[in-house]
Design an enzyme around this catalytic site. Sequence first.
Site, PDB file in Angstrom:
ATOM      1  N   TYR A   1      56.029  45.993  63.976  1.00 24.73           N
ATOM      2  CA  TYR A   1      55.936  45.907  62.433  1.00 24.73           C
ATOM      3  C   TYR A   1      57.435  45.629  62.323  1.00 24.73           C
ATOM      4  CZ  TYR A   1      51.177  47.451  61.363  1.00 24.73           C
ATOM      5  OH  TYR A   1      50.015  47.491  61.411  1.00 24.73           O
TER       6      TYR A   1
ATOM      7  N   ASP B   1      37.943  45.204  46.510  1.00 24.87           N
ATOM      8  CA  ASP B   1      38.389  45.861  45.585  1.00 24.87           C
ATOM      9  C   ASP B   1      38.977  47.345  45.769  1.00 24.87           C
ATOM     10  OD1 ASP B   1      38.066  43.664  43.256  1.00 24.87           O
ATOM     11  OD2 ASP B   1      36.087  44.205  44.160  1.00 24.87           O
TER      12      ASP B   1
ATOM     13  N   ARG C   1      33.360  29.005  44.186  1.00 22.28           N
ATOM     14  CA  ARG C   1      32.003  28.651  44.424  1.00 22.28           C
ATOM     15  C   ARG C   1      31.144  28.354  43.128  1.00 22.28           C
ATOM     16  NH1 ARG C   1      31.939  33.691  48.732  1.00 22.28           N
ATOM     17  NH2 ARG C   1      32.467  32.390  50.581  1.00 22.28           N
TER      18      ARG C   1
ATOM     19  N   ARG D   1      32.385  27.033  40.436  1.00 26.58           N
ATOM     20  CA  ARG D   1      32.590  25.856  39.719  1.00 26.58           C
ATOM     21  C   ARG D   1      32.050  24.800  40.707  1.00 26.58           C
ATOM     22  NH1 ARG D   1      37.630  28.311  39.611  1.00 26.58           N
ATOM     23  NH2 ARG D   1      38.672  27.263  41.332  1.00 26.58           N
TER      24      ARG D   1
ATOM     25  N   HIS E   1      34.250  41.711  44.167  1.00 27.32           N
ATOM     26  CA  HIS E   1      34.158  40.748  44.871  1.00 27.32           C
ATOM     27  C   HIS E   1      33.000  41.242  45.812  1.00 27.32           C
ATOM     28  CE1 HIS E   1      34.829  37.453  48.037  1.00 27.32           C
ATOM     29  NE2 HIS E   1      35.091  38.490  48.681  1.00 27.32           N
TER      30      HIS E   1
END
Length: 360
Positions: free
Chosen positions: A114, A174, A202, A204, A226
């Site tokens: 890291y 979430d 999706r 749209r 989601h």
Amino acid sequence: MTQHMYLLQSLIKKTGCMPRFFTCLFYVCIIPYLILFFYDIIYHDINWREKMKISIIGLGSVGSAVATAVKNTGLAHEIVLFDRDGIRARAAAEDLGHAAAFSYDVKITAVNNYRAIRGSEIVIIAAGANQKPGETRTDLLHANANVIGDIVPRVMANVDSKTVKLIIVTNPLDVMVMLAQKLSGLPANRVIGTGTMLDSARLRTILARQLSVSTQSINAYVLGEHGDSSMINWSSACIGGIDLNSFCRQTKISLPATTRNTILHRVHNAAYEIIRGRGATWDGIAGAVADLIRCIANDENRILTVSTVDGVGTKALAMSLPRVVGNHGVVATLMPKMDATESAALRASGKIIRKNYNSI
């Protein structure tokens, strides 16, 4: 020398040509030089302001697609690819480096520690188990909570907590946003999940085919989780600035409740269909992450349906709502017009997210 100067002065007095000569010289040579000089300063200032160091944690199918999409934005001067599998990280960096030779010049580094992410303005967390055929996002809850619980403290030990922004891609999204925000201690506006950006895309796409218009002309959002409890905000949907119902009347296109329910079903099941066909979804979510990166890097203050934590304590909840996103992360959250049925569906979605979070 004195004689030459005297002759030059006499020529200037008699003809006045020297001032015209210097005027022409100024316009022909000096002004273009000044334009180029200041353009170079402004151009480089813009590019240095936009380009940033971005780290991506997790290089499975999603993480690798995200890396490619982020590289293709041209907004990163360095991309750090982290994976516990060092061989995979090096292979991904090598492959992406070869692709970069055809597009933007970007430094790509492969790491399995890291420390290398230090200096990152954005860290994208895409690590964790992916959905398998037949699994829901919630089925990944406990396994991926452990992954986020391991990653976030290590990330925060190596970044500047005053400026860094975390983008969460790991599912169930979430809940992972809520967990990452708690563990990081960052302000909620800088821990951002991609939320229903992909779900809305999706929607749209389906509507564009149904209504025979471009997706660019459609403003319609999927909100809430989601996941399988998300809802479509039909009341605020509009086509080219015209509300959806009015558009349908004017174009004589029928969009009854049965069709709308079918569209919601298709949005909910899009990921499952893709997983059955190719084993995982990655291109769509990678496009969503790249769009979010553009919005942040360019300080666009564009409205995206991302997921961030609202509220504190037992009332804290992350879900997707229309939010204004810019260089500082989420700068405003908006509540669109909804009818009673939509409001109830959004509340029900929120309760599911909170229940799942409480279970970890």
